[in-house]
Design a protein around this motif. Structure first.
Motif, PDB file in Angstrom:
ATOM      1  N   TYR A   1       0.830  -1.212   0.000  1.00  0.00           N
ATOM      2  CA  TYR A   1       0.000   0.000   0.000  1.00  0.00           C
ATOM      3  C   TYR A   1       0.866   1.265   0.000  1.00  0.00           C
ATOM      4  CZ  TYR A   1      -3.135   3.669   1.622  1.00  0.00           C
ATOM      5  OH  TYR A   1      -3.820   4.858   1.747  1.00  0.00           O
ATOM      6  N   LEU A   2       1.912   1.288   0.811  1.00  0.00           N
ATOM      7  CA  LEU A   2       2.772   2.465   0.869  1.00  0.00           C
ATOM      8  C   LEU A   2       3.396   2.753  -0.494  1.00  0.00           C
ATOM      9  CD1 LEU A   2       4.625   1.908   4.285  1.00  0.00           C
ATOM     10  CD2 LEU A   2       2.570   3.273   3.825  1.00  0.00           C
ATOM     11  N   ARG A   3       3.806   1.704  -1.189  1.00  0.00           N
ATOM     12  CA  ARG A   3       4.419   1.921  -2.509  1.00  0.00           C
ATOM     13  C   ARG A   3       3.382   2.354  -3.534  1.00  0.00           C
ATOM     14  NH1 ARG A   3       9.332   1.112  -4.450  1.00  0.00           N
ATOM     15  NH2 ARG A   3       9.613   0.942  -6.695  1.00  0.00           N
ATOM     16  N   ARG A   4       2.181   1.806  -3.451  1.00  0.00           N
ATOM     17  CA  ARG A   4       1.137   2.215  -4.397  1.00  0.00           C
ATOM     18  C   ARG A   4       0.814   3.694  -4.245  1.00  0.00           C
ATOM     19  NH1 ARG A   4      -1.674  -2.241  -2.561  1.00  0.00           N
ATOM     20  NH2 ARG A   4      -3.385  -0.910  -1.801  1.00  0.00           N
ATOM     21  N   VAL A   5       0.780   4.167  -3.036  1.00  0.00           N
ATOM     22  CA  VAL A   5       0.491   5.584  -2.816  1.00  0.00           C
ATOM     23  C   VAL A   5       1.667   6.454  -3.234  1.00  0.00           C
ATOM     24  CG1 VAL A   5      -0.016   7.361  -1.094  1.00  0.00           C
ATOM     25  CG2 VAL A   5      -1.141   5.136  -0.948  1.00  0.00           C
ATOM     26  N   GLY A   6       2.857   6.138  -2.710  1.00  0.00           N
ATOM     27  CA  GLY A   6       3.997   7.017  -2.905  1.00  0.00           C
ATOM     28  C   GLY A   6       4.597   6.987  -4.294  1.00  0.00           C
ATOM     29  N   VAL A   7       4.860   5.804  -4.815  1.00  0.00           N
ATOM     30  CA  VAL A   7       5.541   5.687  -6.104  1.00  0.00           C
ATOM     31  C   VAL A   7       4.540   5.653  -7.257  1.00  0.00           C
ATOM     32  CG1 VAL A   7       7.163   4.311  -7.458  1.00  0.00           C
ATOM     33  CG2 VAL A   7       7.435   4.474  -4.970  1.00  0.00           C
TER      34      VAL A   7
ATOM     35  N   GLY B   1      14.260  15.336   1.762  1.00  0.00           N
ATOM     36  CA  GLY B   1      15.707  15.176   1.886  1.00  0.00           C
ATOM     37  C   GLY B   1      16.104  13.720   2.036  1.00  0.00           C
ATOM     38  N   ALA B   2      15.112  12.855   2.310  1.00  0.00           N
ATOM     39  CA  ALA B   2      15.374  11.423   2.436  1.00  0.00           C
ATOM     40  C   ALA B   2      15.716  10.764   1.109  1.00  0.00           C
ATOM     41  CB  ALA B   2      14.168  10.723   3.059  1.00  0.00           C
ATOM     42  N   VAL B   3      15.562  11.451  -0.011  1.00  0.00           N
ATOM     43  CA  VAL B   3      15.918  10.850  -1.308  1.00  0.00           C
ATOM     44  C   VAL B   3      17.427  10.649  -1.440  1.00  0.00           C
ATOM     45  CG1 VAL B   3      13.938  11.835  -2.509  1.00  0.00           C
ATOM     46  CG2 VAL B   3      16.115  13.051  -2.538  1.00  0.00           C
ATOM     47  N   TYR B   4      18.205  11.389  -0.666  1.00  0.00           N
ATOM     48  CA  TYR B   4      19.653  11.358  -0.858  1.00  0.00           C
ATOM     49  C   TYR B   4      20.272  10.083  -0.308  1.00  0.00           C
ATOM     50  CZ  TYR B   4      19.175  16.261  -2.092  1.00  0.00           C
ATOM     51  OH  TYR B   4      18.807  17.434  -2.709  1.00  0.00           O
ATOM     52  N   SER B   5      21.356   9.681  -0.932  1.00  0.00           N
ATOM     53  CA  SER B   5      22.120   8.531  -0.449  1.00  0.00           C
ATOM     54  C   SER B   5      22.714   8.857   0.921  1.00  0.00           C
ATOM     55  CB  SER B   5      23.237   8.198  -1.437  1.00  0.00           C
ATOM     56  OG  SER B   5      22.695   7.907  -2.720  1.00  0.00           O
ATOM     57  N   PRO B   6      23.007   7.817   1.730  1.00  0.00           N
ATOM     58  CA  PRO B   6      23.542   8.066   3.075  1.00  0.00           C
ATOM     59  C   PRO B   6      24.777   8.965   3.042  1.00  0.00           C
ATOM     60  CG  PRO B   6      22.941   5.767   2.851  1.00  0.00           C
ATOM     61  CD  PRO B   6      22.794   6.371   1.486  1.00  0.00           C
ATOM     62  N   ALA B   7      24.759   9.983   3.886  1.00  0.00           N
ATOM     63  CA  ALA B   7      25.888  10.909   3.988  1.00  0.00           C
ATOM     64  C   ALA B   7      25.842  11.566   5.363  1.00  0.00           C
ATOM     65  CB  ALA B   7      25.843  11.957   2.879  1.00  0.00           C
TER      66      ALA B   7
ATOM     67  N   VAL C   1      18.092   5.721   1.503  1.00  0.00           N
ATOM     68  CA  VAL C   1      18.651   4.872   2.547  1.00  0.00           C
ATOM     69  C   VAL C   1      17.938   3.533   2.461  1.00  0.00           C
ATOM     70  CG1 VAL C   1      18.938   4.565   5.037  1.00  0.00           C
ATOM     71  CG2 VAL C   1      19.176   6.850   4.017  1.00  0.00           C
ATOM     72  N   GLN C   2      18.668   2.480   2.127  1.00  0.00           N
ATOM     73  CA  GLN C   2      18.040   1.217   1.750  1.00  0.00           C
ATOM     74  C   GLN C   2      17.219   0.568   2.855  1.00  0.00           C
ATOM     75  OE1 GLN C   2      17.911   0.166  -1.487  1.00  0.00           O
ATOM     76  NE2 GLN C   2      18.754   2.238  -1.669  1.00  0.00           N
ATOM     77  N   GLY C   3      17.518   0.819   4.112  1.00  0.00           N
ATOM     78  CA  GLY C   3      16.738   0.225   5.179  1.00  0.00           C
ATOM     79  C   GLY C   3      15.414   0.913   5.440  1.00  0.00           C
ATOM     80  N   SER C   4      15.210   2.075   4.817  1.00  0.00           N
ATOM     81  CA  SER C   4      14.024   2.883   5.076  1.00  0.00           C
ATOM     82  C   SER C   4      13.046   2.805   3.910  1.00  0.00           C
ATOM     83  CB  SER C   4      14.427   4.345   5.315  1.00  0.00           C
ATOM     84  OG  SER C   4      13.314   5.198   5.250  1.00  0.00           O
ATOM     85  N   VAL C   5      11.857   2.278   4.155  1.00  0.00           N
ATOM     86  CA  VAL C   5      10.815   2.224   3.123  1.00  0.00           C
ATOM     87  C   VAL C   5      10.485   3.630   2.634  1.00  0.00           C
ATOM     88  CG1 VAL C   5       8.371   1.708   2.738  1.00  0.00           C
ATOM     89  CG2 VAL C   5       9.829   0.054   3.913  1.00  0.00           C
ATOM     90  N   TYR C   6      10.349   4.565   3.569  1.00  0.00           N
ATOM     91  CA  TYR C   6      10.036   5.951   3.209  1.00  0.00           C
ATOM     92  C   TYR C   6      11.097   6.514   2.265  1.00  0.00           C
ATOM     93  CZ  TYR C   6       9.497  11.019   3.839  1.00  0.00           C
ATOM     94  OH  TYR C   6       9.360  12.377   3.628  1.00  0.00           O
ATOM     95  N   SER C   7      12.364   6.346   2.605  1.00  0.00           N
ATOM     96  CA  SER C   7      13.448   6.880   1.803  1.00  0.00           C
ATOM     97  C   SER C   7      13.522   6.221   0.429  1.00  0.00           C
ATOM     98  CB  SER C   7      14.771   6.694   2.546  1.00  0.00           C
ATOM     99  OG  SER C   7      15.861   7.165   1.790  1.00  0.00           O
ATOM    100  N   VAL C   8      13.418   4.895   0.404  1.00  0.00           N
ATOM    101  CA  VAL C   8      13.479   4.160  -0.864  1.00  0.00           C
ATOM    102  C   VAL C   8      12.347   4.590  -1.789  1.00  0.00           C
ATOM    103  CG1 VAL C   8      13.175   1.867  -1.877  1.00  0.00           C
ATOM    104  CG2 VAL C   8      14.738   2.179   0.052  1.00  0.00           C
ATOM    105  N   ASP C   9      11.152   4.751  -1.246  1.00  0.00           N
ATOM    106  CA  ASP C   9      10.015   5.128  -2.080  1.00  0.00           C
ATOM    107  C   ASP C   9      10.104   6.584  -2.537  1.00  0.00           C
ATOM    108  OD1 ASP C   9       9.039   2.606  -1.925  1.00  0.00           O
ATOM    109  OD2 ASP C   9       7.296   3.081  -0.689  1.00  0.00           O
TER     110      ASP C   9
END
Length: 340
Positions: free
Chosen positions: A87-93, A117-123, A137-145
């Protein structure tokens, strides 16, 4: 101007309506929400359309609503339930691509997308501008989406006449979103008021989170729309939020606990549905870079009114006090309230 605002009943959407209503310009405002609000300020006087952007036929549902619009401001995002990954991916992406496709089909010239700002790679600890890598950030669903939604817009822009702007804020706070934040973070049965009695705050001392007030985000969105700005804009204010700032806001003494231990505890309690926070939020909090907002200041003449500490203090007051708004998203939380 005829402006379409998807997600107009949420944290940023409500702040944006207040900002647009406070201006001297007379705009035709159209709201799109899964659950339209009652006709009370600032939601009164809008045309409302009950549409879920995650619907399989969302493009065809949205297209007639978008016709004749000067701009679409896309704010919809789902944060919960974190156990429903699809559901989260259907809404966000998928929902973001549906909005962009419908805007193009309706002849809309300008799309403004609420990214993060969560779109950025870890830094961790570094400050990045809008050119930084965007793998999330690969561990974060929010960031990945969020990263996937932007990648979809990248491909969309290659063959589209629609010009796109992306807003990449840090943590967004305001007092009226206190109950919403409580539903997203507190276990059922636990009143937010218990945080008033929190003596110690267990956090890894390396925490550094960029933040910005919802009203300042609304101001940037308004400037982007009126100036038909394109491209990406980081939004945050310095200094970032660390353990001392969180401790001051909660009147609690920070105690260092390694992030790995925090993540294990969050993950274990989330897996048994004891609380709604996915460990990805811990991963994100300790990986997200700081944000250079020079472009927004320079090109949009954006001047935030609130410091990061003021934003956090207000958000915590709203959280503990159970402050709410008059929309389904910002409704008052009860300890047994659901997340959606």
């Amino acid at each position: 101007m005829r402006l379409i605002i998807t997600g107009a009943t949420g944290n940023v959407g409500t702040a944006l309506l207040h900002r647009l209503r406070a201006g001297s310009e007379d705009h035709e405002l159209v709201g799109v929400a899964r659950r339209p609000p009652a006709q009370v300020p600032p939601y009164d006087g809008l045309q409302w359309h009950a549409i879920d952007v995650a619907h399989p036929d969302a493009v065809n549902l949205l297209r007639p609503v978008f016709e004749g619009a000067d701009a679409v401001i896309h704010l919809v995002w789902a944060f919960q339930p974190t156990h429903d990954r699809n559901y989260l991916r259907r809404v966000g992406v998928d929902g973001t691509l549906a909005v962009a496709t419908a805007a193009e089909a309706a002849g809309v010239a300008h799309l403004v997308h609420m990214s993060s700002g969560a779109v950025y790679s870890p830094a961790r600890g570094r400050t990045v501008d809008e050119s930084a890598p965007r793998e999330g950030v690969q561990g974060s669903v929010y960031s990945v989406d969020k990263a996937a939604a932007e990648a979809g817009l990248d491909a969309f822009e290659e063959d589209s006449s629609v010009v796109v702007a992306r807003v990449r804020p840090g943590f967004i706070g305001q007092q009226a979103a206190g109950s919403e934040l409580g539903r997203y973070t507190l276990p059922r049965g636990i009143p937010a008021g218990v945080l008033k009695f929190l003596p110690l705050l267990p956090l890894d001392r390396s925490l550094a989170i960029p933040a910005v007030h919802a009203d300042d985000v609304a101001d940037a969105l308004t400037k982007i729309v009126f100036e038909r700005a394109t491209g990406a804009y980081n939004l945050s204010v310095d200094p970032p939020l660390g353990t001392e700032e969180f401790g001051a806001a909660l009147h609690a003494r920070p105690v260092h606990v390694p992030r790995s231990l925090l993540a294990l505890l969050i993950d274990a309690t989330w897996r048994v549905h004891a609380q709604p926070i996915h460990r990805g939020w811990i991963d994100l909090a300790y990986s997200v870079p700081l944000l250079d907002s020079a472009r927004a200041r320079r090109e949009l003449h954006w001047e935030p009114r609130y410091s990061a500490q003021e934003t956090l203090d207000e958000a915590v007051r709203g959280f503990i006090g159970g402050d709410a708004g008059d929309s389904p998203v910002l409704r008052r939380r009860s300890p047994f309230d659901g997340t959606r």
